[in-house]
Write a protein that holds these residues in place. Structure first.
Motif, PDB file in Angstrom:
ATOM      1  N   VAL A 189       0.844  -1.201   0.000  1.00  0.00           N
ATOM      2  CA  VAL A 189       0.000   0.000   0.000  1.00  0.00           C
ATOM      3  C   VAL A 189       0.882   1.255   0.000  1.00  0.00           C
ATOM      4  N   CYS A 216      -5.431   3.758   5.129  1.00  0.00           N
ATOM      5  CA  CYS A 216      -5.961   2.643   4.353  1.00  0.00           C
ATOM      6  C   CYS A 216      -6.104   1.395   5.234  1.00  0.00           C
ATOM      7  N   ALA A 232      -6.981   2.408  -1.003  1.00  0.00           N
ATOM      8  CA  ALA A 232      -5.791   3.236  -1.246  1.00  0.00           C
ATOM      9  C   ALA A 232      -5.994   4.155  -2.453  1.00  0.00           C
TER      10      ALA A 232
END
Lengths: 192, 166
Positions: free
Chosen positions: A35, A56, A81
């Motif tokens: 991420v 996220c 994300a």
């Protein structure tokens, strides 16, 4: 390779995905790098990318009960994300800084992160030039094209996964991807 | 040889969409082959550079986030349930509290009214001793009977004091 990766994601989704989201530390350990990487490539700001990655994973953890497993945890996280990055990118303040920093990406730093294969001064210089060209091209891409491009060529997601993560139709993903590639190809030195 | 690959077909090639015709062309056309190789190489180098950059920055970013979260996470995580319970309790008790408050206000208003009546009564009754005869001449009460009685008594007393006989 992609099929293996997709199969891995499906298998991952099959084994109680909600439970995976409930253990926040395990979630961070497993998904933070991915991420963060996507956020960093999109925003080009390590601090902002860290915030996005944190938000996220935290959101995913909080809404674990609402996750039905329609997609893999990985795709679901990337969906969150993508939205967070988009919100950040639309932030006016950040946009201002982005404009001023767009040309300030540390090319030396990026070039210094090249794989071992680029050995020798000439090969290294050529590789660095290519990397810079792709970075410049992606910086100029419209937001959706850039997102799709990064998900495909950095995260190596397939079109269906990208469609799920972005909320776009597969055909639209393909269109964005081809346009992005066309821009990159020209920047890298395509003749047509 | 077929004509060179278009940009779109090249993009398709890079994304894995390759027709037998494209494959044959790329095998035979050095120019297209070189261009595809250059593009694929650039994309590969780009991916590696992003991953390298991210791997380098990721631990520090995670550490920073953990440090910040460490300052506020206990409040968010450990105190979350007590805060929620307290909020729910407050919300559930609010109507009861409002009713009690209304009752208290009504009782207070009644008590205030009673107090004011009492004060009025006492003020009306609190006539200085030297003024008592005069006060007795004036009817403070609404009952005319009492006033007429007291009035007649007063008159008779006065008359007797003055020696008048009817």
């Amino acid at each position: 390779m992609q099929q293996v990766a997709s199969a891995g994601f499906l298998a991952e989704a099959a084994e109680s995905p909600a439970r995976e989201l409930e253990d926040f530390d395990a979630l961070v350990s497993k998904y933070w790098p991915k991420v963060f990487r996507f956020a960093l490539a999109s925003l080009r700001d390590p601090d902002a990318a860290g915030d996005v990655a944190q938000d996220c994973l935290w959101k995913a953890h909080l809404h674990a009960a609402g996750f039905r497993g329609a997609s893999s945890v990985n795709t679901w996280l990337m969906q969150i994300a993508v939205n967070l990055v988009r919100d950040r990118a639309r932030n006016r303040r950040l946009r201002f800084w982005k404009q001023t920093r767009e040309s300030a990406v540390d090319w030396q730093e990026l070039g210094g992160r090249l794989p071992e294969a680029a050995s020798g001064p000439e090969a290294t210089a050529a590789a660095r030039e290519q990397v810079e060209a792709v970075w410049r091209a992606t910086a100029r891409l419209p937001e959706r094209q850039r997102t799709v491009f990064l998900l495909r060529f950095v995260e190596e997601m397939d079109l269906l996964e990208i469609a799920a993560a972005t909320g776009l139709r597969e055909g639209t993903v393909k269109t964005h991807l081809f346009r992005a590639l066309e821009a990159v190809r020209r920047q890298v030195g395509g003749v047509r | 040889m077929t004509e060179h690959l278009s940009g779109k077909r090249m993009a398709g090639w890079v994304c894995g969409e390759r027709t037998p015709e494209d494959e044959r062309h790329v095998r035979e056309c050095a120019q297209c082959g070189a261009e595809i190789a250059r593009l694929e190489s650039a994309l590969g180098q780009f991916r590696e550079s992003v991953r390298g950059w991210s791997d380098q920055r990721s631990p520090a970013a995670l550490e920073r986030v953990r440090t910040v979260a460490g300052r506020r996470a206990p409040a968010r995580v450990w105190f979350r349930w007590p805060v929620l319970v307290a909020a729910a309790l407050a919300l559930s008790v609010a109507p009861v509290y409002k009713t009690v408050l209304d009752h208290q206000r009504a009782a207070q208003a009644l008590a205030d009214a009673q107090l004011m009546e009492q004060v009025d009564r006492e003020v009306s009754e609190a006539v200085p001793t030297p003024m008592q005869p005069l006060a007795q001449l004036v009817s403070w009460d609404s009952t005319s009977q009492d006033s007429s009685q007291s009035s007649s008594q007063t008159n008779s007393q006065t008359n007797s004091q003055n020696g008048d006989v009817r």
